[in-house]
Design a protein around this motif. Sequence first.
Motif, PDB file in Angstrom:
ATOM      1  N   THR A 195       9.657 -10.419  -2.543  1.00 53.55           N
ATOM      2  CA  THR A 195      10.082 -10.638  -1.173  1.00 53.55           C
ATOM      3  C   THR A 195      10.495  -9.280  -0.505  1.00 53.55           C
ATOM      4  O   THR A 195      10.329  -8.861   0.557  1.00 53.55           O
ATOM      5  CB  THR A 195      10.945 -11.828  -1.076  1.00 53.55           C
ATOM      6  N   SER A 196      11.640  -8.690  -1.449  1.00 55.99           N
ATOM      7  CA  SER A 196      12.059  -7.380  -0.840  1.00 55.99           C
ATOM      8  C   SER A 196      11.219  -6.359  -0.672  1.00 55.99           C
ATOM      9  O   SER A 196      11.385  -5.571   0.136  1.00 55.99           O
ATOM     10  CB  SER A 196      13.457  -7.059  -1.637  1.00 55.99           C
ATOM     11  N   MET A 197      10.357  -6.391  -1.776  1.00 58.24           N
ATOM     12  CA  MET A 197       9.278  -5.205  -1.626  1.00 58.24           C
ATOM     13  C   MET A 197       8.235  -5.322  -0.473  1.00 58.24           C
ATOM     14  O   MET A 197       7.889  -4.467   0.205  1.00 58.24           O
ATOM     15  CB  MET A 197       8.416  -4.961  -2.787  1.00 58.24           C
ATOM     16  N   HIS A 198       8.062  -6.597  -0.213  1.00 55.66           N
ATOM     17  CA  HIS A 198       7.128  -6.932   0.989  1.00 55.66           C
ATOM     18  C   HIS A 198       7.749  -6.587   2.267  1.00 55.66           C
ATOM     19  O   HIS A 198       7.009  -6.291   3.169  1.00 55.66           O
ATOM     20  CB  HIS A 198       6.540  -8.214   1.011  1.00 55.66           C
ATOM     21  N   LEU A 199       9.194  -6.844   2.294  1.00 57.16           N
ATOM     22  CA  LEU A 199       9.858  -6.415   3.511  1.00 57.16           C
ATOM     23  C   LEU A 199       9.979  -4.651   3.714  1.00 57.16           C
ATOM     24  O   LEU A 199      10.234  -4.503   4.704  1.00 57.16           O
ATOM     25  CB  LEU A 199      11.523  -6.821   3.391  1.00 57.16           C
ATOM     26  N   HIS A 200       9.666  -4.008   2.609  1.00 53.69           N
ATOM     27  CA  HIS A 200       9.867  -2.582   2.664  1.00 53.69           C
ATOM     28  C   HIS A 200       8.217  -1.755   2.668  1.00 53.69           C
ATOM     29  O   HIS A 200       7.993  -1.032   3.574  1.00 53.69           O
ATOM     30  CB  HIS A 200      10.501  -1.999   1.563  1.00 53.69           C
ATOM     31  N   CYS A 201       7.464  -2.338   1.512  1.00 53.82           N
ATOM     32  CA  CYS A 201       6.068  -1.570   1.323  1.00 53.82           C
ATOM     33  C   CYS A 201       5.102  -2.139   2.599  1.00 53.82           C
ATOM     34  O   CYS A 201       4.791  -3.177   2.624  1.00 53.82           O
ATOM     35  CB  CYS A 201       5.554  -1.710   0.041  1.00 53.82           C
ATOM     36  N   GLU A 202       4.436  -1.195   3.076  1.00 54.96           N
ATOM     37  CA  GLU A 202       3.441  -1.349   4.141  1.00 54.96           C
ATOM     38  C   GLU A 202       2.037  -1.358   3.652  1.00 54.96           C
ATOM     39  O   GLU A 202       1.214  -1.554   4.413  1.00 54.96           O
ATOM     40  CB  GLU A 202       3.678  -0.138   5.255  1.00 54.96           C
ATOM     41  N   ASN A 203       1.676  -1.426   2.411  1.00 63.62           N
ATOM     42  CA  ASN A 203       0.587  -1.446   1.712  1.00 63.62           C
ATOM     43  C   ASN A 203       0.066  -3.113   1.733  1.00 63.62           C
ATOM     44  O   ASN A 203       0.615  -3.594   0.751  1.00 63.62           O
ATOM     45  CB  ASN A 203       0.371  -0.607   0.524  1.00 63.62           C
ATOM     46  N   ILE A 204      -0.949  -3.482   2.288  1.00 64.64           N
ATOM     47  CA  ILE A 204      -1.489  -4.765   2.220  1.00 64.64           C
ATOM     48  C   ILE A 204      -2.675  -4.786   1.552  1.00 64.64           C
ATOM     49  O   ILE A 204      -2.993  -6.015   1.454  1.00 64.64           O
ATOM     50  CB  ILE A 204      -1.550  -5.126   4.017  1.00 64.64           C
ATOM     51  N   PHE A 205      -3.185  -3.983   0.779  1.00 61.46           N
ATOM     52  CA  PHE A 205      -4.156  -4.144   0.193  1.00 61.46           C
ATOM     53  C   PHE A 205      -4.004  -5.026  -1.091  1.00 61.46           C
ATOM     54  O   PHE A 205      -3.044  -4.899  -1.621  1.00 61.46           O
ATOM     55  CB  PHE A 205      -5.003  -3.022  -0.320  1.00 61.46           C
ATOM     56  N   ALA A 206      -5.028  -6.024  -1.408  1.00 58.13           N
ATOM     57  CA  ALA A 206      -5.005  -6.909  -2.186  1.00 58.13           C
ATOM     58  C   ALA A 206      -4.766  -6.369  -3.836  1.00 58.13           C
ATOM     59  O   ALA A 206      -3.967  -6.731  -4.584  1.00 58.13           O
ATOM     60  CB  ALA A 206      -6.196  -7.682  -2.465  1.00 58.13           C
ATOM     61  N   TYR A 207      -5.512  -4.990  -4.114  1.00 59.03           N
ATOM     62  CA  TYR A 207      -5.261  -4.587  -5.569  1.00 59.03           C
ATOM     63  C   TYR A 207      -3.774  -3.997  -5.637  1.00 59.03           C
ATOM     64  O   TYR A 207      -3.384  -4.174  -6.642  1.00 59.03           O
ATOM     65  CB  TYR A 207      -6.277  -3.481  -5.322  1.00 59.03           C
ATOM     66  N   HIS A 208      -3.175  -3.186  -4.298  1.00 58.84           N
ATOM     67  CA  HIS A 208      -1.879  -2.834  -4.398  1.00 58.84           C
ATOM     68  C   HIS A 208      -0.668  -4.101  -4.632  1.00 58.84           C
ATOM     69  O   HIS A 208       0.237  -3.805  -5.442  1.00 58.84           O
ATOM     70  CB  HIS A 208      -1.721  -2.144  -3.346  1.00 58.84           C
ATOM     71  N   VAL A 209      -1.223  -5.039  -3.810  1.00 57.35           N
ATOM     72  CA  VAL A 209      -0.262  -6.182  -3.865  1.00 57.35           C
ATOM     73  C   VAL A 209      -0.182  -6.897  -5.331  1.00 57.35           C
ATOM     74  O   VAL A 209       0.871  -7.264  -5.752  1.00 57.35           O
ATOM     75  CB  VAL A 209      -0.522  -7.236  -2.842  1.00 57.35           C
TER      76      VAL A 209
END
Length: 234
Positions: A195-209
């Motif tokens: 959750t914290s990383m999704h509030l920071h990281c702007e990469n939304i690609f499925a591979y990266h997530v």
Amino acid sequence: MDADFDLSRLDEIPDFVAAPAPPRAAPAPRPAAGLAGPARDALRKQRALAVTAAVVWLVAQVATLGLRTDLDKLGKVYPLVQIAGPALLAAAALALAAWPSRDGLAPPHAPSAPSRGARSPRSPPPRSSSPSVRLHASPGLDPPVPWALVCADIVLVMGALPLAIFAAAWRRSFPAASSARTAALGAAAGLGAVTSMHLHCENIFAYHVVVAHMIPAALLAAAGAFVLHRITRA
């Protein structure tokens, strides 16, 4: 005086012997000071403090790394699935781990793949002012690979401290299903870090997530199941 009263037969009078008093029950042994466990109220306060410390730690990581700048462009689906979803799953995993007399738990599943409506699939990965995203590709590696490795390291570090705090707060607390319960603690810590990383990281690609965010969270759950369950097992 009556002449029949003969003092010479005084020794024939039997002595009165009182019945012996019943033996007193021995007092129950008191536990040694070092072995006596804390009261339930103290345990509740200790665990509430542990959860609070974990949340403060995760919020501090977002404040340190920086909040993503595209929240207003993500629509409604992505924040619901990728930010609110992991947070709710983390809370559910923590509640299941701490639920009294709970013998079986299922680890939370990863949320669904992120929405791509905010960016075109051909657009390059975003570059934030944060050191975790401002990274130059190493020779021989495609750019997504080092970005994924850096985010994976950050998620592991962010989730490791809450997991250690949870293991200490629930030490010797699980008489049954200690592996499953501690795996739930690890899942709670890992999903909180996601959750914290999704509030920071702007990469939304499925591979990266999946590779950089969800797999490290699964590793933290595995660490709880196979390593830290020895600490929480009663």
